[in-house]
Design an enzyme around this catalytic site. Structure first.
Site, mmCIF file in Angstrom:
data_model
loop_
_atom_site.group_PDB
_atom_site.id
_atom_site.type_symbol
_atom_site.label_atom_id
_atom_site.label_comp_id
_atom_site.label_asym_id
_atom_site.label_seq_id
_atom_site.Cartn_x
_atom_site.Cartn_y
_atom_site.Cartn_z
ATOM 1 N N SER A 179 0.835 -1.197 0.000
ATOM 2 C CA SER A 179 0.000 0.000 0.000
ATOM 3 C C SER A 179 0.877 1.257 0.000
ATOM 4 C CB SER A 179 -0.962 -0.044 1.193
ATOM 5 O OG SER A 179 -1.984 0.924 1.052
ATOM 6 N N ASP B 63 -9.657 -4.902 -5.059
ATOM 7 C CA ASP B 63 -9.079 -3.665 -4.523
ATOM 8 C C ASP B 63 -9.479 -2.482 -5.407
ATOM 9 O OD1 ASP B 63 -7.468 -1.729 -3.358
ATOM 10 O OD2 ASP B 63 -5.589 -2.825 -3.636
ATOM 11 N N HIS C 288 -7.923 -5.126 -0.759
ATOM 12 C CA HIS C 288 -6.728 -4.422 -0.322
ATOM 13 C C HIS C 288 -6.249 -4.930 1.037
ATOM 14 C CE1 HIS C 288 -3.980 -1.028 -0.753
ATOM 15 N NE2 HIS C 288 -4.122 -0.810 0.551
#
Length: 351
Positions: free
Chosen positions: A180, A291, A321
């Site tokens: 991320s 995601d 995610h």
């Protein structure tokens, strides 16, 4: 199935601030509140843990200060069975939208200890400064500071408290990685290396072999289809509203989401092409099918390919995610095992 933040990860109840510092001007529910007077409150949704690991884990862990002035530190993971052999090193940056998260979060502690053991590598998990108190590029600077610290260990002949690292680490086989926002940091640290021959020379004898970007956090003013149409559950690890708030808090004042740090494919940005030309590191991009960042991650891979960058990507079906960090469903555990296998193969073939 989109990944959700598992309530069992936290032994602490989320609470309301009993002494609010004026009006709340920015908030991501359950994670962070920013008050009008500048006070920042981070809620304990995930507990922080010490570096201790169970003996049967097969991994040792320790925390080491990197820069006492900026309070940067790192948690190291070293597989026990490989301690007679020099191992590749994965420099890892945690996620959290640049605003929350820690190398001490229990979910990262578990994931990275497992990855170190199964991939047969040392992992240096960097605890960098957070926004909004320290907006970008602070996290990128902390990443480069961590590499300078590593260079000092590689060239030191004095031994000391980290002499074990020189004995066990192969400084000629270093990978930059993260998930991320941490993947964004890994990418931008690599960009800085690639866009300046002086920085690469400054870090010798460190040799970089690749980047591993897990669900890299990118943004942009124009919405992608996955941002517009992929429905997220209430406790999703990343919603579109949360993504927008993270960028608002992390980017320099006055910037929008087309800033190159957020959108490396933005019109007029030449950094990505220059990086691919000067530092052609192989890149592995791990993408989650559910995601909201899926389309941006695929566009990023296409941009690298057009610039003749050696890039490979893997799509993890049915998960969202940060599934490898937050979700404990059977599907997520299966996909996490697959991810670890892919990362191990990427490291092994390039070490």
């Amino acid at each position: 199935m989109a990944a959700t933040i598992d309530p069992s990860l936290s032994g602490l109840e989320m609470h309301k601030n009993l002494n609010p510092q004026g009006a709340v001007i920015d908030e991501i529910e359950g994670l962070i509140r920013v008050y009008k007077d500048g006070h920042v409150e981070r809620l304990p949704i995930v507990p922080c843990v010490t570096c201790a690991l169970a003996p049967d884990m097969g991994v040792t862990s320790r925390d080491i200060a990197i820069d006492k002035f900026t309070n940067i530190w790192a948690r190291f993971y070293v597989p026990i069975l490989c301690q007679s052999t020099k191992l590749p090193l994965l420099v890892y940056f945690h996620g959290g939208g640049f605003c929350v998260g820690s190398a001490a979060w229990s979910c990262y502690h578990e994931f990275l200890a497992t990855l170190a053991k199964k991939a047969g590598c040392i992992i240096m998990s960097v605890n960098y400064r957070l926004a909004p108190e320290n907006p970008l590029p602070a996290a990128y600077e902390d990443g480069f500071t961590s590499l300078m610290w590593l260079k000092q260990q590689a060239t030191s002949s004095c031994g000391g408290s980290v002499d074990w690292l020189s004995r066990q680490c192969n400084f000629s086989s270093i990978f930059l990685a993260g998930d991320s926002a941490g993947a964004n940091i890994a990418h931008n640290v690599a960009l800085r290396l690639g866009n300046s021959n002086n920085k690469v020379a400054t870090l010798k004898p460190l040799t970089f072999k690749g980047t591993i970007l897990i669900q890299p956090f990118f943004g942009g003013e124009a919405r992608t289809d996955s941002e517009k149409y992929l429905a997220q559950p209430p406790r999703s690890a990343l919603s579109l509203a949360a993504s927008d708030t993270y960028w608002q808090l992390a980017l320099p004042r006055g910037s929008n989401r087309d800033h190159p740090w957020s959108n490396p494919m933005s019109k007029g940005s030449t950094e990505l092409e220059q990086y691919c030309r000067l530092l052609p590191l192989p890149t592995l991009v791990c993408i989650s099918e559910m995601d909201i960042l899926k389309d941006r991650n695929l566009e990023f891979c296409s941009a690298l390919g057009r610039a003749d960058k050696r890039v490979e990507h893997v799509m993890y079906k049915g998960v969202g995610h940060a599934f490898q960090i937050f979700s404990k469903s059977q599907l997520s555990l299966t996909r996490t095992h697959e991810m670890v296998v892919h990362i191990k193969a990427f490291i092994t073939t390039r070490s």
